[in-house]
Motif scaffolding. Structure first.
Motif, PDB file in Angstrom:
ATOM      1  N   ALA A 153      11.764  -0.612  13.407  1.00 26.27           N
ATOM      2  CA  ALA A 153      11.222  -1.369  12.274  1.00 26.27           C
ATOM      3  C   ALA A 153       9.695  -1.325  12.281  1.00 26.27           C
ATOM      4  O   ALA A 153       9.070  -1.186  11.213  1.00 26.27           O
ATOM      5  CB  ALA A 153      11.723  -2.808  12.321  1.00 26.27           C
ATOM      6  N   SER A 154       9.098  -1.412  13.456  1.00 27.37           N
ATOM      7  CA  SER A 154       7.634  -1.348  13.559  1.00 27.37           C
ATOM      8  C   SER A 154       7.110   0.008  13.088  1.00 27.37           C
ATOM      9  O   SER A 154       6.112   0.075  12.364  1.00 27.37           O
ATOM     10  CB  SER A 154       7.188  -1.581  15.001  1.00 27.37           C
ATOM     11  N   VAL A 155       7.779   1.061  13.487  1.00 24.19           N
ATOM     12  CA  VAL A 155       7.364   2.404  13.081  1.00 24.19           C
ATOM     13  C   VAL A 155       7.486   2.569  11.571  1.00 24.19           C
ATOM     14  O   VAL A 155       6.568   3.071  10.909  1.00 24.19           O
ATOM     15  CB  VAL A 155       8.176   3.484  13.831  1.00 24.19           C
ATOM     16  N   LEU A 156       8.608   2.139  11.010  1.00 26.43           N
ATOM     17  CA  LEU A 156       8.796   2.254   9.561  1.00 26.43           C
ATOM     18  C   LEU A 156       7.767   1.421   8.803  1.00 26.43           C
ATOM     19  O   LEU A 156       7.235   1.863   7.774  1.00 26.43           O
ATOM     20  CB  LEU A 156      10.212   1.835   9.173  1.00 26.43           C
ATOM     21  N   LEU A 157       7.466   0.227   9.290  1.00 25.49           N
ATOM     22  CA  LEU A 157       6.457  -0.624   8.650  1.00 25.49           C
ATOM     23  C   LEU A 157       5.090   0.053   8.673  1.00 25.49           C
ATOM     24  O   LEU A 157       4.365   0.045   7.667  1.00 25.49           O
ATOM     25  CB  LEU A 157       6.401  -1.975   9.356  1.00 25.49           C
ATOM     26  N   MET A 158       4.735   0.666   9.797  1.00 23.88           N
ATOM     27  CA  MET A 158       3.446   1.358   9.880  1.00 23.88           C
ATOM     28  C   MET A 158       3.398   2.569   8.949  1.00 23.88           C
ATOM     29  O   MET A 158       2.365   2.844   8.332  1.00 23.88           O
ATOM     30  CB  MET A 158       3.159   1.787  11.322  1.00 23.88           C
ATOM     31  N   ILE A 159       4.504   3.278   8.818  1.00 23.63           N
ATOM     32  CA  ILE A 159       4.557   4.428   7.908  1.00 23.63           C
ATOM     33  C   ILE A 159       4.330   3.976   6.475  1.00 23.63           C
ATOM     34  O   ILE A 159       3.545   4.582   5.732  1.00 23.63           O
ATOM     35  CB  ILE A 159       5.895   5.183   8.054  1.00 23.63           C
ATOM     36  N   VAL A 160       4.998   2.894   6.081  1.00 25.26           N
ATOM     37  CA  VAL A 160       4.839   2.361   4.722  1.00 25.26           C
ATOM     38  C   VAL A 160       3.407   1.886   4.513  1.00 25.26           C
ATOM     39  O   VAL A 160       2.803   2.148   3.459  1.00 25.26           O
ATOM     40  CB  VAL A 160       5.858   1.231   4.454  1.00 25.26           C
ATOM     41  N   VAL A 201       0.572   2.868   6.043  1.00 21.46           N
ATOM     42  CA  VAL A 201      -0.356   3.997   5.970  1.00 21.46           C
ATOM     43  C   VAL A 201      -0.166   4.777   4.671  1.00 21.46           C
ATOM     44  O   VAL A 201      -1.142   5.176   4.028  1.00 21.46           O
ATOM     45  CB  VAL A 201      -0.204   4.916   7.205  1.00 21.46           C
ATOM     46  N   ALA A 202       1.084   4.982   4.258  1.00 14.48           N
ATOM     47  CA  ALA A 202       1.337   5.688   2.999  1.00 14.48           C
ATOM     48  C   ALA A 202       0.756   4.912   1.816  1.00 14.48           C
ATOM     49  O   ALA A 202       0.163   5.508   0.900  1.00 14.48           O
ATOM     50  CB  ALA A 202       2.829   5.898   2.813  1.00 14.48           C
ATOM     51  N   THR A 203       0.883   3.595   1.823  1.00 14.43           N
ATOM     52  CA  THR A 203       0.319   2.763   0.752  1.00 14.43           C
ATOM     53  C   THR A 203      -1.198   2.857   0.749  1.00 14.43           C
ATOM     54  O   THR A 203      -1.817   2.995  -0.316  1.00 14.43           O
ATOM     55  CB  THR A 203       0.768   1.296   0.923  1.00 14.43           C
ATOM     56  N   ASP A 260      -6.282   7.470  -2.742  1.00 13.86           N
ATOM     57  CA  ASP A 260      -6.145   8.592  -3.673  1.00 13.86           C
ATOM     58  C   ASP A 260      -6.326   8.124  -5.118  1.00 13.86           C
ATOM     59  O   ASP A 260      -7.012   8.774  -5.904  1.00 13.86           O
ATOM     60  CB  ASP A 260      -4.787   9.243  -3.495  1.00 13.86           C
ATOM     61  N   ALA A 261      -5.728   6.991  -5.451  1.00 11.36           N
ATOM     62  CA  ALA A 261      -5.854   6.456  -6.813  1.00 11.36           C
ATOM     63  C   ALA A 261      -7.306   6.079  -7.106  1.00 11.36           C
ATOM     64  O   ALA A 261      -7.803   6.307  -8.223  1.00 11.36           O
ATOM     65  CB  ALA A 261      -4.939   5.245  -6.985  1.00 11.36           C
ATOM     66  N   LEU A 262      -8.007   5.528  -6.116  1.00 12.28           N
ATOM     67  CA  LEU A 262      -9.414   5.177  -6.292  1.00 12.28           C
ATOM     68  C   LEU A 262     -10.248   6.428  -6.556  1.00 12.28           C
ATOM     69  O   LEU A 262     -11.053   6.463  -7.499  1.00 12.28           O
ATOM     70  CB  LEU A 262      -9.926   4.448  -5.047  1.00 12.28           C
ATOM     71  N   PHE A 263     -10.068   7.459  -5.753  1.00 13.62           N
ATOM     72  CA  PHE A 263     -10.832   8.695  -5.962  1.00 13.62           C
ATOM     73  C   PHE A 263     -10.471   9.362  -7.284  1.00 13.62           C
ATOM     74  O   PHE A 263     -11.331   9.948  -7.941  1.00 13.62           O
ATOM     75  CB  PHE A 263     -10.620   9.667  -4.794  1.00 13.62           C
ATOM     76  N   LYS A 264      -9.214   9.260  -7.695  1.00 18.93           N
ATOM     77  CA  LYS A 264      -8.805   9.825  -8.984  1.00 18.93           C
ATOM     78  C   LYS A 264      -9.509   9.099 -10.124  1.00 18.93           C
ATOM     79  O   LYS A 264     -10.022   9.736 -11.053  1.00 18.93           O
ATOM     80  CB  LYS A 264      -7.293   9.713  -9.141  1.00 18.93           C
ATOM     81  N   ALA A 265      -9.566   7.758 -10.047  1.00 18.68           N
ATOM     82  CA  ALA A 265     -10.238   6.983 -11.084  1.00 18.68           C
ATOM     83  C   ALA A 265     -11.740   7.313 -11.123  1.00 18.68           C
ATOM     84  O   ALA A 265     -12.311   7.459 -12.201  1.00 18.68           O
ATOM     85  CB  ALA A 265     -10.018   5.496 -10.833  1.00 18.68           C
ATOM     86  N   ILE A 266     -12.341   7.436  -9.944  1.00 17.15           N
ATOM     87  CA  ILE A 266     -13.764   7.778  -9.892  1.00 17.15           C
ATOM     88  C   ILE A 266     -13.989   9.171 -10.460  1.00 17.15           C
ATOM     89  O   ILE A 266     -14.934   9.390 -11.239  1.00 17.15           O
ATOM     90  CB  ILE A 266     -14.293   7.665  -8.454  1.00 17.15           C
TER      91      ILE A 266
END
Length: 83
Positions: A54-61, A63-65, A71-77
């Motif tokens: 569960a800890s590993v999956l939480l960290m993956i989510v 980091v992905a978020t 990425d969304a910030l750089f796209k908007a900029i």
């Protein structure tokens, strides 16, 4: 006998005709040593496995978020700069 005298004495060779078990060599030695090492493994309990997974999956989510938001910030900029 002193310690130095004990160190200097050669080891006795096995006597001819004596029953001497030969140590395995090559692939056989690999399997014997592997079996010994597998015996040293301490497997996690079911609860430890669940908690750590569960800890590993939480960290993956998390980091992905984070990567998605950056990425969304750089796209908007980029859209503001290059339009």
């Amino acid at each position: 006998m002193t310690k130095n005298e004990l160190k200097e004495q050669p080891k006795e060779a096995p006597k001819a005709g004596a029953d001497v078990q030969s140590e395995p060599t090559g692939v056989a030695k690999l399997f014997v040593e592997s079996k010994a090492e597998f015996g040293k493994i301490v497997w996690p309990t079911r609860q430890q496995l669940i908690n750590e997974s569960a800890s590993v999956l939480l960290m993956i989510v998390a980091v992905a978020t984070f990567v998605y938001l950056i990425d969304a910030l750089f796209k908007a900029i980029a859209l503001q700069v290059f339009q």
